[in-house]
Enzyme design. Sequence first.
Site, PDB file in Angstrom:
ATOM      1  N   LYS A  22       0.756  -1.249  -0.087  1.00 34.17           N
ATOM      2  CA  LYS A  22      -0.031   0.032  -0.025  1.00 34.17           C
ATOM      3  C   LYS A  22       0.812   1.299  -0.071  1.00 34.17           C
ATOM      4  O   LYS A  22       0.736   2.204  -0.673  1.00 34.17           O
ATOM      5  CB  LYS A  22      -0.796  -0.085   1.112  1.00 34.17           C
ATOM      6  CG  LYS A  22      -1.799  -1.394   1.480  1.00 34.17           C
ATOM      7  CD  LYS A  22      -2.617  -1.057   2.361  1.00 34.17           C
ATOM      8  CE  LYS A  22      -2.204  -0.881   3.764  1.00 34.17           C
ATOM      9  NZ  LYS A  22      -1.427  -2.084   4.347  1.00 34.17           N
ATOM     10  N   ARG A  35      -8.771   0.625  10.123  1.00 36.83           N
ATOM     11  CA  ARG A  35      -8.193  -0.511  10.462  1.00 36.83           C
ATOM     12  C   ARG A  35      -9.244  -1.585  11.456  1.00 36.83           C
ATOM     13  O   ARG A  35      -9.106  -2.540  11.457  1.00 36.83           O
ATOM     14  CB  ARG A  35      -7.118  -0.617  11.010  1.00 36.83           C
ATOM     15  CG  ARG A  35      -5.651  -0.492  10.087  1.00 36.83           C
ATOM     16  CD  ARG A  35      -4.493  -0.449  11.055  1.00 36.83           C
ATOM     17  NE  ARG A  35      -3.388  -0.800  10.558  1.00 36.83           N
ATOM     18  CZ  ARG A  35      -2.221  -0.549   9.766  1.00 36.83           C
ATOM     19  NH1 ARG A  35      -2.325   0.793   9.944  1.00 36.83           N
ATOM     20  NH2 ARG A  35      -1.258  -0.938   9.315  1.00 36.83           N
ATOM     21  N   ARG A  93      12.115  -6.177   4.779  1.00 40.41           N
ATOM     22  CA  ARG A  93      11.928  -4.813   4.598  1.00 40.41           C
ATOM     23  C   ARG A  93      12.876  -3.834   5.405  1.00 40.41           C
ATOM     24  O   ARG A  93      12.963  -3.831   6.457  1.00 40.41           O
ATOM     25  CB  ARG A  93      10.472  -4.497   4.831  1.00 40.41           C
ATOM     26  CG  ARG A  93       9.771  -3.160   4.593  1.00 40.41           C
ATOM     27  CD  ARG A  93       8.375  -3.151   4.635  1.00 40.41           C
ATOM     28  NE  ARG A  93       7.815  -2.762   5.968  1.00 40.41           N
ATOM     29  CZ  ARG A  93       6.438  -2.367   6.038  1.00 40.41           C
ATOM     30  NH1 ARG A  93       5.760  -2.450   4.784  1.00 40.41           N
ATOM     31  NH2 ARG A  93       5.918  -2.265   6.916  1.00 40.41           N
ATOM     32  N   ARG A 123      12.599  -1.258  10.745  1.00 43.10           N
ATOM     33  CA  ARG A 123      11.389  -0.930  11.571  1.00 43.10           C
ATOM     34  C   ARG A 123      11.304  -2.008  12.860  1.00 43.10           C
ATOM     35  O   ARG A 123      11.367  -3.048  12.451  1.00 43.10           O
ATOM     36  CB  ARG A 123       9.861  -0.587  11.054  1.00 43.10           C
ATOM     37  CG  ARG A 123       9.768   0.679  10.361  1.00 43.10           C
ATOM     38  CD  ARG A 123       8.501   0.516   9.599  1.00 43.10           C
ATOM     39  NE  ARG A 123       7.428   0.156  10.081  1.00 43.10           N
ATOM     40  CZ  ARG A 123       6.175  -0.096   9.521  1.00 43.10           C
ATOM     41  NH1 ARG A 123       6.169   0.430   8.234  1.00 43.10           N
ATOM     42  NH2 ARG A 123       5.162  -0.618  10.236  1.00 43.10           N
ATOM     43  N   ARG A 162       1.383  -8.862  14.164  1.00 46.51           N
ATOM     44  CA  ARG A 162       0.744  -7.999  13.204  1.00 46.51           C
ATOM     45  C   ARG A 162      -0.138  -8.797  12.265  1.00 46.51           C
ATOM     46  O   ARG A 162      -1.263  -8.059  12.064  1.00 46.51           O
ATOM     47  CB  ARG A 162       1.840  -7.162  12.661  1.00 46.51           C
ATOM     48  CG  ARG A 162       2.317  -5.994  13.595  1.00 46.51           C
ATOM     49  CD  ARG A 162       3.536  -5.434  12.716  1.00 46.51           C
ATOM     50  NE  ARG A 162       3.362  -4.679  11.694  1.00 46.51           N
ATOM     51  CZ  ARG A 162       4.343  -4.296  10.751  1.00 46.51           C
ATOM     52  NH1 ARG A 162       5.394  -4.959  10.888  1.00 46.51           N
ATOM     53  NH2 ARG A 162       3.805  -3.873   9.464  1.00 46.51           N
TER      54      ARG A 162
HETATM   55  P1  ADP Z   1       1.900  -1.655   8.123  1.00 47.01           P
HETATM   56  O1  ADP Z   1       0.882  -1.152   6.855  1.00 47.01           O
HETATM   57  O2  ADP Z   1       3.118  -2.194   7.332  1.00 47.01           O
HETATM   58  O3  ADP Z   1       1.400  -2.568   9.270  1.00 47.01           O
HETATM   59  P2  ADP Z   1       1.771   1.073   9.001  1.00 47.01           P
HETATM   60  O4  ADP Z   1       3.102   1.975   8.962  1.00 47.01           O
HETATM   61  O5  ADP Z   1       0.744   1.510   8.367  1.00 47.01           O
HETATM   62  O6  ADP Z   1       2.247  -0.522   8.776  1.00 47.01           O
HETATM   63  O7  ADP Z   1       1.409   0.759  10.806  1.00 47.01           O
HETATM   64  C1  ADP Z   1       2.116   0.661  11.615  1.00 47.01           C
HETATM   65  C2  ADP Z   1       1.564   0.557  13.189  1.00 47.01           C
HETATM   66  O8  ADP Z   1       0.913   1.727  13.327  1.00 47.01           O
HETATM   67  C3  ADP Z   1       0.240  -0.572  13.108  1.00 47.01           C
HETATM   68  O9  ADP Z   1       0.857  -1.652  13.319  1.00 47.01           O
HETATM   69  C4  ADP Z   1      -0.394   0.223  14.436  1.00 47.01           C
HETATM   70  O10 ADP Z   1       0.390  -0.042  15.664  1.00 47.01           O
HETATM   71  C5  ADP Z   1      -0.133   1.587  14.179  1.00 47.01           C
HETATM   72  N1  ADP Z   1      -1.113   2.081  13.242  1.00 47.01           N
HETATM   73  C6  ADP Z   1      -1.326   2.578  11.874  1.00 47.01           C
HETATM   74  N2  ADP Z   1      -2.430   2.867  11.631  1.00 47.01           N
HETATM   75  C7  ADP Z   1      -3.251   2.516  12.426  1.00 47.01           C
HETATM   76  C8  ADP Z   1      -4.957   2.500  12.741  1.00 47.01           C
HETATM   77  N3  ADP Z   1      -5.607   3.115  11.655  1.00 47.01           N
HETATM   78  N4  ADP Z   1      -5.230   1.892  13.939  1.00 47.01           N
HETATM   79  C9  ADP Z   1      -4.529   1.853  14.843  1.00 47.01           C
HETATM   80  N5  ADP Z   1      -3.193   1.582  14.888  1.00 47.01           N
HETATM   81  C10 ADP Z   1      -2.728   2.127  13.678  1.00 47.01           C
END
Ligand code: ADP
Length: 218
Positions: free
Chosen positions: A13, A88, A127, A163, A174
Amino acid sequence: MNILFLGPPGSGKGTQSKMLQDKYGLVHLSTGDMFREAIAKKTEVGMKAKSYMDRGEYVPDAVVIDLIRDRLSGPDCKSGFILDGFPRTEPQAKALDELLKSLHMELGSIFFFDLSKEILVSRLSSRRTCRNCNRVVSVDQLKDLPTSESCAKASGPCDFYQRTDDSAEVVGKRIEVYQNQTAPIIGFYEKTSGFLRVDASSSPDAVFSVLEKALKKA
Ligand code: ADP
């Protein structure tokens, strides 16, 4: 052009958001990037989010919803945005619906990035992300990057790191959290017009042309 990206972590994404942002000037709204920025700046939101993120858990809905409400109301979002990583959870999906209505906005296209668990685990674990511009590469690509390439946000080359939540121990958690909390909301969006399931196992360029084709029809 207002776009929503749905899909598991590691499904591409972020990569596609950057490609669309570069070509069409859309605002990329990544809640993950917003939290990482807040953590780097040691803000109150960052401090709240850090422990959840490090464990691979979701940040509480109220914190995320406030953040998106602020950001989506900004004048720059009026000419088009990509939502990446939000919503989410079901309460977040409801909050987004209300927020869009109150701002007189609509989602034109909703893309679901579909990918098997095996590929996700291997992509996430290999990654590496640039601390400054959030560019993502795999360990293999990293070896072949020309040293002359410079970062889009800082002087000199990109500063790649792994990360904390991409470590092997956190990746499994996750994916489990995604399956329990986010996969159920796909069913809700599936019935919405503008929804498209995308095979996210193809190359970034191949996925991008699928998105562009769909956007032209939208
Ligand atoms: P990825 O899509 O690779 O999982 P992101 O960078 O989008 O990683 O998100 C990393 C972390 O940030 C998530 O695992 C969560 O802890 C937090 N996070 C991001 N967006 C949300 C959301 N909409 N609701 C809750 N936590 C979020």
